[in-house]
Scaffold this active site. Structure first.
Site, PDB file in Angstrom:
ATOM      1  N   ARG A 183       0.864  -1.188   0.000  1.00  0.00           N
ATOM      2  CA  ARG A 183       0.000   0.000   0.000  1.00  0.00           C
ATOM      3  C   ARG A 183       0.900   1.238   0.000  1.00  0.00           C
ATOM      4  NH1 ARG A 183      -3.449  -2.693  -1.720  1.00  0.00           N
ATOM      5  NH2 ARG A 183      -5.533  -3.103  -0.904  1.00  0.00           N
ATOM      6  N   GLU A 190      -2.285   7.570  -5.058  1.00  0.00           N
ATOM      7  CA  GLU A 190      -2.640   6.898  -6.322  1.00  0.00           C
ATOM      8  C   GLU A 190      -4.099   7.074  -6.719  1.00  0.00           C
ATOM      9  OE1 GLU A 190      -1.688   2.756  -5.202  1.00  0.00           O
ATOM     10  OE2 GLU A 190      -3.806   2.300  -5.478  1.00  0.00           O
ATOM     11  N   HIS A 212      -0.568  -0.158  -9.818  1.00  0.00           N
ATOM     12  CA  HIS A 212      -1.364  -1.089  -9.008  1.00  0.00           C
ATOM     13  C   HIS A 212      -1.890  -2.252  -9.872  1.00  0.00           C
ATOM     14  CE1 HIS A 212      -3.579  -1.130  -4.934  1.00  0.00           C
ATOM     15  NE2 HIS A 212      -3.492  -2.360  -5.385  1.00  0.00           N
TER      16      HIS A 212
HETATM   17  P1  NAD Z   1      -1.682 -11.003   5.027  1.00  0.00           P
HETATM   18  O1  NAD Z   1      -2.665 -10.461   6.011  1.00  0.00           O
HETATM   19  O2  NAD Z   1      -1.735 -12.450   4.651  1.00  0.00           O
HETATM   20  O3  NAD Z   1      -0.192 -10.711   5.551  1.00  0.00           O
HETATM   21  C1  NAD Z   1       0.187  -9.510   6.147  1.00  0.00           C
HETATM   22  C2  NAD Z   1       1.287  -9.835   7.136  1.00  0.00           C
HETATM   23  O4  NAD Z   1       1.752  -8.590   7.681  1.00  0.00           O
HETATM   24  C3  NAD Z   1       0.803 -10.703   8.319  1.00  0.00           C
HETATM   25  O5  NAD Z   1       1.668 -11.815   8.482  1.00  0.00           O
HETATM   26  C4  NAD Z   1       0.861  -9.755   9.504  1.00  0.00           C
HETATM   27  O6  NAD Z   1       1.192 -10.419  10.713  1.00  0.00           O
HETATM   28  C5  NAD Z   1       1.971  -8.816   9.074  1.00  0.00           C
HETATM   29  N1  NAD Z   1       1.967  -7.545   9.796  1.00  0.00           N
HETATM   30  C6  NAD Z   1       0.920  -6.884  10.332  1.00  0.00           C
HETATM   31  N2  NAD Z   1       1.353  -5.754  10.924  1.00  0.00           N
HETATM   32  C7  NAD Z   1       2.686  -5.706  10.725  1.00  0.00           C
HETATM   33  C8  NAD Z   1       3.688  -4.788  11.100  1.00  0.00           C
HETATM   34  N3  NAD Z   1       3.400  -3.695  11.831  1.00  0.00           N
HETATM   35  N4  NAD Z   1       4.973  -5.041  10.740  1.00  0.00           N
HETATM   36  C9  NAD Z   1       5.272  -6.167  10.023  1.00  0.00           C
HETATM   37  N5  NAD Z   1       4.359  -7.083   9.658  1.00  0.00           N
HETATM   38  C10 NAD Z   1       3.091  -6.835   9.995  1.00  0.00           C
HETATM   39  O7  NAD Z   1      -1.805 -10.064   3.759  1.00  0.00           O
HETATM   40  P2  NAD Z   1      -1.356 -10.422   2.258  1.00  0.00           P
HETATM   41  O8  NAD Z   1      -2.458 -11.082   1.543  1.00  0.00           O
HETATM   42  O9  NAD Z   1      -0.014 -11.038   2.266  1.00  0.00           O
HETATM   43  O10 NAD Z   1      -1.254  -8.930   1.652  1.00  0.00           O
HETATM   44  C11 NAD Z   1      -0.254  -8.013   2.078  1.00  0.00           C
HETATM   45  C12 NAD Z   1      -0.624  -6.644   1.570  1.00  0.00           C
HETATM   46  O11 NAD Z   1      -0.503  -6.649   0.130  1.00  0.00           O
HETATM   47  C13 NAD Z   1      -2.091  -6.282   1.826  1.00  0.00           C
HETATM   48  O12 NAD Z   1      -2.217  -5.606   3.033  1.00  0.00           O
HETATM   49  C14 NAD Z   1      -2.464  -5.409   0.656  1.00  0.00           C
HETATM   50  O13 NAD Z   1      -2.413  -4.065   1.091  1.00  0.00           O
HETATM   51  C15 NAD Z   1      -1.372  -5.663  -0.379  1.00  0.00           C
HETATM   52  N6  NAD Z   1      -1.893  -6.137  -1.664  1.00  0.00           N
HETATM   53  C16 NAD Z   1      -1.513  -5.485  -2.804  1.00  0.00           C
HETATM   54  C17 NAD Z   1      -1.958  -5.928  -4.041  1.00  0.00           C
HETATM   55  C18 NAD Z   1      -1.546  -5.243  -5.329  1.00  0.00           C
HETATM   56  O14 NAD Z   1      -2.170  -5.454  -6.371  1.00  0.00           O
HETATM   57  N7  NAD Z   1      -0.505  -4.438  -5.338  1.00  0.00           N
HETATM   58  C19 NAD Z   1      -2.811  -7.032  -4.111  1.00  0.00           C
HETATM   59  C20 NAD Z   1      -3.167  -7.690  -2.928  1.00  0.00           C
HETATM   60  C21 NAD Z   1      -2.703  -7.246  -1.698  1.00  0.00           C
END
Ligand code: NAD
Length: 336
Positions: free
Chosen positions: A234, A263, A295
């Site tokens: 994000r 964005e 994105h």
């Molecule tokens: P997820 O919830 O499976 O994993 C997120 C991880 O971050 C978890 O293991 C959590 O414990 C950890 N976390 C939470 N707070 C934290 C902190 N302060 N410091 C370090 N780690 C922390 O999520 P995911 O499915 O792996 O997605 C990750 C991110 O990717 C989402 O939040 C979303 O914003 C982003 N995303 C982007 C796209 C894109 O098209 N660019 C698509 C999907 C998701």
């Protein structure tokens, strides 16, 4: 169920209409983003379906509540664009698609890393112009490098495994470390150690108050000179102004972004005939060692099919008064 779909692009319509053949909901497509100016389009719809840059702030939620909406079906994983406290107070059911294709985002992350490491964005243009000189294209082997992963959830863990296949040493930080990954030689360390040791840093944690501008002047100061920074999570995880200063000084040696904090005013639109007013974004684009994609990490055939199907499964479950598989649990979401 009657669903108002916001931020519709032709591809959203195509995938949702195709999936809806198995569900039979009444889908009404609106091109605009959901904002306080456009919220009245949802009047009388029990469900709204939104995407990453729709604005579900207190004002919009109040409007939706008053006009009879009960379900907010996010067709994405992240939910940082929803004011959860207000949504809970107003009794909304919020659903999302927590996992559709983490592989899609992990692979795009690797694409950015590899393209930057081998300067593919430069050589692509050069060769097309008949310029076969190699000056300025000197690459970097991934093998032997230390890659730091912040957030080892569904996406981060796949990125870790892929980087290990390239013989990187992977260090990681997560508030909830993954035991399976730790047993695969991923070394969990503290934030500071990760910043100090990594040649490549890639962000995969959610955007929550604790991670807002996680990459800032202070954390950049801890990093190695010439570090590669990747953000496909994000935009607001990164302080863009601080990153520009770090690019100018050479502290950041390569930057790959699929997300940007402002964005919402840019991405998903064709602005090629307009003068873009965002000077910060345009400054980032001027650096030869920066690749920005708009994105698109999620945007694969598999992922779009899964997003459409799972979004409509959530709507169906809500309609049947069952628990939607992608129900957002307020307590957990607000605690993160
Ligand atoms: P997820 O919830 O499976 O994993 C997120 C991880 O971050 C978890 O293991 C959590 O414990 C950890 N976390 C939470 N707070 C934290 C902190 N302060 N410091 C370090 N780690 C922390 O999520 P995911 O499915 O792996 O997605 C990750 C991110 O990717 C989402 O939040 C979303 O914003 C982003 N995303 C982007 C796209 C894109 O098209 N660019 C698509 C999907 C998701």
């Amino acid at each position: 169920m009657k669903v108002a779909i916001f931020s519709t692009k032709p591809y959203d319509r195509e995938f949702l209409e195709s999936a809806n053949q198995s569900f039979g909901h009444e889908l009404v497509f609106f091109e605009p983003r959901l904002t306080s100016q456009t919220a009245s389009l949802a009047n009388g719809f029990p469900a709204v379906c939104v995407f990453v840059n729709d604005e579900l702030d207190a004002r919009v939620l109040l409007h939706l509540h008053r006009s009879g909406t009960q379900l907010i079906a996010l067709r994405c994983a992240g939910y940082n664009n929803v004011d959860l406290q207000v949504a809970e107070q107003l009794g909304f059911v919020v659903t999302r698609v927590p996992a559709y294709s983490p592989q899609a985002v992990a692979e795009h992350t690797l694409a950015l890393i590899l393209a930057l490491a081998r300067r593919l964005h430069k050589s692509y243009n050069r060769v097309r112009e008949g310029n076969f000189a190699l000056d300025g294209l000197l690459g970097m082997d991934l093998s032997g490098k230390t890659a730091g992963i912040i957030g080892t959830g569904k996406i981060g863990r796949l990125v870790a495994k892929r980087l290990m296949a390239f013989e990187c040493h992977v260090v990681a930080f997560d508030t909830q470390p993954d035991e399976e990954l730790a047993s695969f030689d991923v070394e969990y360390v503290g934030y500071e150690e990760l910043f100090r040791r990594s040649d490549i840093i890639t962000l995969h944690c959610p955007l929550v108050p604790a991670t807002h501008h996680l990459i800032n002047e202070d954390t950049l100061a801890l990093m190695k000179r010439g570090v590669m920074l990747i953000n496909t999570s994000r935009g607001a995880l990164v302080d863009s102004q601080a990153v520009i200063r770090a690019l100018k000084s050479g502290k950041i040696g390569a930057l790959g972004l699929d997300v940007y904090e402002e964005e919402a005013d840019l991405f998903f639109e064709d602005l090629s005939n307009q003068v873009i007013q965002d000077d910060v974004f345009m400054r980032m684009l001027t650096f030869p060692n920066v690749i920005i994609t708009g994105h698109q990490a999620f945007f694969t055939q598999n992922a779009m099919e899964a997003i459409a199907r799972k979004t409509l499964e959530n709507v169906t479950a809500f309609e049947r008064q069952e628990e939607p598989p992608g129900l957002l649990r307020y307590r957990e979401a607000l605690a993160s």
